[in-house]
Design a protein around this motif. Structure first.
Motif, PDB file in Angstrom:
ATOM      1  N   GLY A  11       1.644  11.353   3.080  1.00  0.00           N
ATOM      2  CA  GLY A  11       2.375  11.725   2.790  1.00  0.00           C
ATOM      3  C   GLY A  11       2.626  13.579   1.801  1.00  0.00           C
ATOM      4  O   GLY A  11       3.696  13.482   2.130  1.00  0.00           O
ATOM      5  N   ARG A  12       0.975  14.118   1.547  1.00  0.00           N
ATOM      6  CA  ARG A  12       0.959  14.991   1.464  1.00  0.00           C
ATOM      7  C   ARG A  12       1.731  16.621   2.594  1.00  0.00           C
ATOM      8  O   ARG A  12       1.682  16.861   2.081  1.00  0.00           O
ATOM      9  CB  ARG A  12      -0.441  15.291   1.183  1.00  0.00           C
ATOM     10  N   LEU A  13       1.395  16.221   3.424  1.00  0.00           N
ATOM     11  CA  LEU A  13       1.933  16.924   5.090  1.00  0.00           C
ATOM     12  C   LEU A  13       3.232  16.814   4.968  1.00  0.00           C
ATOM     13  O   LEU A  13       3.365  17.529   5.216  1.00  0.00           O
ATOM     14  CB  LEU A  13       0.965  16.494   5.911  1.00  0.00           C
ATOM     15  N   ALA A  14       3.461  15.748   4.861  1.00  0.00           N
ATOM     16  CA  ALA A  14       5.046  15.045   4.764  1.00  0.00           C
ATOM     17  C   ALA A  14       5.638  16.451   3.846  1.00  0.00           C
ATOM     18  O   ALA A  14       6.511  16.609   4.081  1.00  0.00           O
ATOM     19  CB  ALA A  14       5.430  13.731   5.546  1.00  0.00           C
ATOM     20  N   ALA A  15       5.018  15.933   2.598  1.00  0.00           N
ATOM     21  CA  ALA A  15       5.756  16.600   1.156  1.00  0.00           C
ATOM     22  C   ALA A  15       5.432  18.400   1.700  1.00  0.00           C
ATOM     23  O   ALA A  15       6.748  18.913   1.415  1.00  0.00           O
ATOM     24  CB  ALA A  15       5.137  16.547  -0.152  1.00  0.00           C
ATOM     25  N   ALA A  42       7.541   8.668   8.807  1.00  0.00           N
ATOM     26  CA  ALA A  42       6.759   9.840   7.473  1.00  0.00           C
ATOM     27  C   ALA A  42       7.740  10.658   6.308  1.00  0.00           C
ATOM     28  O   ALA A  42       6.913  11.053   5.332  1.00  0.00           O
ATOM     29  CB  ALA A  42       5.578  10.524   7.695  1.00  0.00           C
ATOM     30  N   VAL A  43       8.496  11.761   7.165  1.00  0.00           N
ATOM     31  CA  VAL A  43       9.254  13.179   5.914  1.00  0.00           C
ATOM     32  C   VAL A  43      10.390  12.234   5.089  1.00  0.00           C
ATOM     33  O   VAL A  43      10.442  12.519   3.858  1.00  0.00           O
ATOM     34  CB  VAL A  43       9.947  13.184   6.980  1.00  0.00           C
ATOM     35  N   THR A  44      11.108  10.969   5.966  1.00  0.00           N
ATOM     36  CA  THR A  44      11.930   9.830   4.618  1.00  0.00           C
ATOM     37  C   THR A  44      11.389   9.480   3.589  1.00  0.00           C
ATOM     38  O   THR A  44      12.105   8.825   2.746  1.00  0.00           O
ATOM     39  CB  THR A  44      13.081   9.887   5.938  1.00  0.00           C
ATOM     40  N   ASP A  45       9.690   9.334   4.163  1.00  0.00           N
ATOM     41  CA  ASP A  45       9.139   8.716   2.661  1.00  0.00           C
ATOM     42  C   ASP A  45       9.163   9.337   1.873  1.00  0.00           C
ATOM     43  O   ASP A  45       9.228   9.160   0.096  1.00  0.00           O
ATOM     44  CB  ASP A  45       7.788   8.469   3.476  1.00  0.00           C
ATOM     45  N   ILE A  46       9.400  10.947   1.704  1.00  0.00           N
ATOM     46  CA  ILE A  46       9.424  11.531   0.955  1.00  0.00           C
ATOM     47  C   ILE A  46      10.978  12.357  -0.104  1.00  0.00           C
ATOM     48  O   ILE A  46      12.152  11.936   0.679  1.00  0.00           O
ATOM     49  CB  ILE A  46       9.497  13.533   0.389  1.00  0.00           C
ATOM     50  N   ALA A  47      10.973  11.685  -0.801  1.00  0.00           N
ATOM     51  CA  ALA A  47      11.359  11.615  -2.195  1.00  0.00           C
ATOM     52  C   ALA A  47      12.508  13.190  -2.295  1.00  0.00           C
ATOM     53  O   ALA A  47      12.158  14.231  -2.253  1.00  0.00           O
ATOM     54  CB  ALA A  47      11.642  11.967  -3.478  1.00  0.00           C
ATOM     55  N   GLY A  48      13.924  13.135  -2.443  1.00  0.00           N
ATOM     56  CA  GLY A  48      14.923  14.371  -1.794  1.00  0.00           C
ATOM     57  C   GLY A  48      14.675  14.588  -0.189  1.00  0.00           C
ATOM     58  O   GLY A  48      15.529  15.655   0.142  1.00  0.00           O
ATOM     59  N   SER A  49      14.365  13.968   0.926  1.00  0.00           N
ATOM     60  CA  SER A  49      14.305  14.800   2.458  1.00  0.00           C
ATOM     61  C   SER A  49      15.490  14.663   2.549  1.00  0.00           C
ATOM     62  O   SER A  49      15.939  14.903   4.032  1.00  0.00           O
ATOM     63  CB  SER A  49      12.815  12.973   2.831  1.00  0.00           C
TER      64      SER A  49
END
Length: 165
Positions: A11-15, A42-49
């Motif tokens: 998650g930190r990496l994707a953010a 992984a990237v779409t788990d990030i809010a605002g992706s």
């Protein structure tokens, strides 16, 4: 990194990928085979992706690689689906067939079967494509199917960060 990456680290990496893309005003597309959409997840788990992720292609079959990404069947026949040449064509095809400016791709042998001479289980080829060209890499990961896929997702994102520099 070991055989598995914890979900928080991913998650930190994707953010971090999201921040890098956003700061450059770029949209990302993914073209995945062996990771089955794991990088896109992984990237779409990030809010605002939605501000920096455009679309993902899961092209598990050779036909899908050709139909959706424009990878020439002859290229697959000549080098095999698990090759840096095909990974490069997948990444470039994802850019060409989307509204994104950059793309990452993964194609590999997650196992437990599928190994061929010169390409053991755990072999994954990566591609990154964007305005500056296309780069590829081939690695062999250890561990079971899940571990290979997790490591490939993480490496595809780490490689994208290096590509964006």
């Amino acid at each position: 990194m070991g055989d598995t990456l914890d979900k928080d680290a991913l998650g930190r990496l994707a953010a971090e990928v999201g921040r890098a893309l956003h700061s450059k005003g770029l949209l990302l597309a993914t073209a995945e085979s062996c990771t089955g959409g794991g990088a896109a997840q992984a990237v779409t788990d990030i809010a605002g992706s939605s501000g920096w992720f455009e679309r993902g292609f899961v092209t598990y079959s050779n036909e899908a690689k050709s139909e959706l990404l424009g990878v020439p069947a002859e290229l697959i026949a000549q080098h095999g689906a698990v090759s840096e040449e095909v990974a490069a064509a997948m990444a470039a095809g994802a850019v060409a067939h989307s509204g994104a400016q950059v793309a990452l791709s993964t194609t590999g042998i997650a196992g437990p079967g599928g190994a061929v001479p010169g390409k053991p289980v755990g072999t994954v080829c990566f591609g990154w494509s964007g305005p500056g060209g296309t780069r590829t890499e081939r690695l062999v990961f250890g561990g079971d199917r899940r571990a290979v896929r997790e490591q490939a997702v993480a490496h595809s994102l780490q490689g994208l960060l290096r590509f964006l520099v």
